[in-house]
Write a protein that holds these residues in place. Structure first.
Motif: not given
Length: 246
Positions: A65-94
């Motif tokens: 269960a601990g390995d599965r939880l760490r894998q989900l947390e890593a995926e969540l952090e990756s999605l957050k980073a992608d979201n921030e990158s896309l948000r930054g690109q949107y702000m620059r384009i605007a």
């Protein structure tokens, strides 16, 4: 006769054995108390292993269960980073689009101003001719006065149109010389005005809002003449005082 009698017991025994075999075959295994498990079926075992409940349970899948939880947390952090990158690109384009829109608006305003300046500059000589005619004409007769009145009305209409467009004449006499607004044609000494002060206006200058439409042609003062630069000469010493000094 004795042979026929002896055959009956054998037939009875045979019939009893056949009846017992038939009765045991008709009884089901459960009823007979038979607990033997069914034979192993690989297809049934694979279906049970691949069922959703078995895969979703970490205990059944064999993943901690601990390995599965760490894998989900890593995926969540990756999605957050992608979201921030896309948000930054949107702000620059605007921001780039907003700057582009403002720059386009300024360019359009500058273009309109340039077209207005070019057109009005071609009309200014007509205004100069009206000014000269007004200064030179002095009608005496009634017919000439009527014509002069019509001319004055036309000139006033032209001046009103210039005012509506934002054109204003420069007032330069007595002002310090400024090359941004004035163009010096003549320079002469003057006892009334200090140096670099506009004495007279030779051709009127005009401005369109904050932009110079035409520079004013002016005459600029050079200050007092050379004979008056040092003031009046000092009186000569008295000869008697000079002799007394000797």
């Amino acid at each position: 006769m004795s042979g026929d009698v002896s055959s009956f017991p054998q037939d009875s025994a045979t019939d009893s054995t056949a009846a017992a075999s038939t009765a045991s075959a008709a009884v089901p295994p459960d009823a007979a108390g038979d607990a033997t498990p069914p034979p192993f079926d690989p297809a049934v075992a694979e279906q049970n292993t691949s069922s959703p409940g078995a895969a979703s349970d970490p205990a059944l899948s064999g993943e901690p269960a601990g390995d599965r939880l760490r894998q989900l947390e890593a995926e969540l952090e990756s999605l957050k980073a992608d979201n921030e990158s896309l948000r930054g690109q949107y702000m620059r384009i605007a921001a780039d689009f907003d700057n582009f829109r403002k720059r386009q608006s300024r360019d359009q305003d500058d273009l309109r101003t340039q077209i207005a300046c070019s057109t009005l500059s071609e009309i200014l000589p007509v205004v100069d001719n009206f000014e000269r005619a007004r200064q030179q004409l002095n009608p005496q007769h009634e017919e000439a006065q009527s014509l002069h009145g019509s001319y004055q009305g036309l000139y006033k209409q032209l001046v009103d149109v210039f005012k509506q467009l934002g054109v204003a004449p420069m007032r330069v006499e007595g002002e310090p010389f400024d090359p941004n607004f004035h163009e010096a044609v003549l320079r002469e000494p003057s006892d009334e005005h200090p140096e670099d002060v506009v004495i007279a206006e030779l051709q009127r200058g005009y401005r369109l809002n904050d932009r110079v439409l035409r520079h004013a042609l002016v005459k600029v003062s050079m200050g007092p003449g050379p004979g008056q630069a040092g003031g009046a000469p000092a009186p000569a010493a008295d000869q008697g005082d000079a002799q007394a000094g000797d």
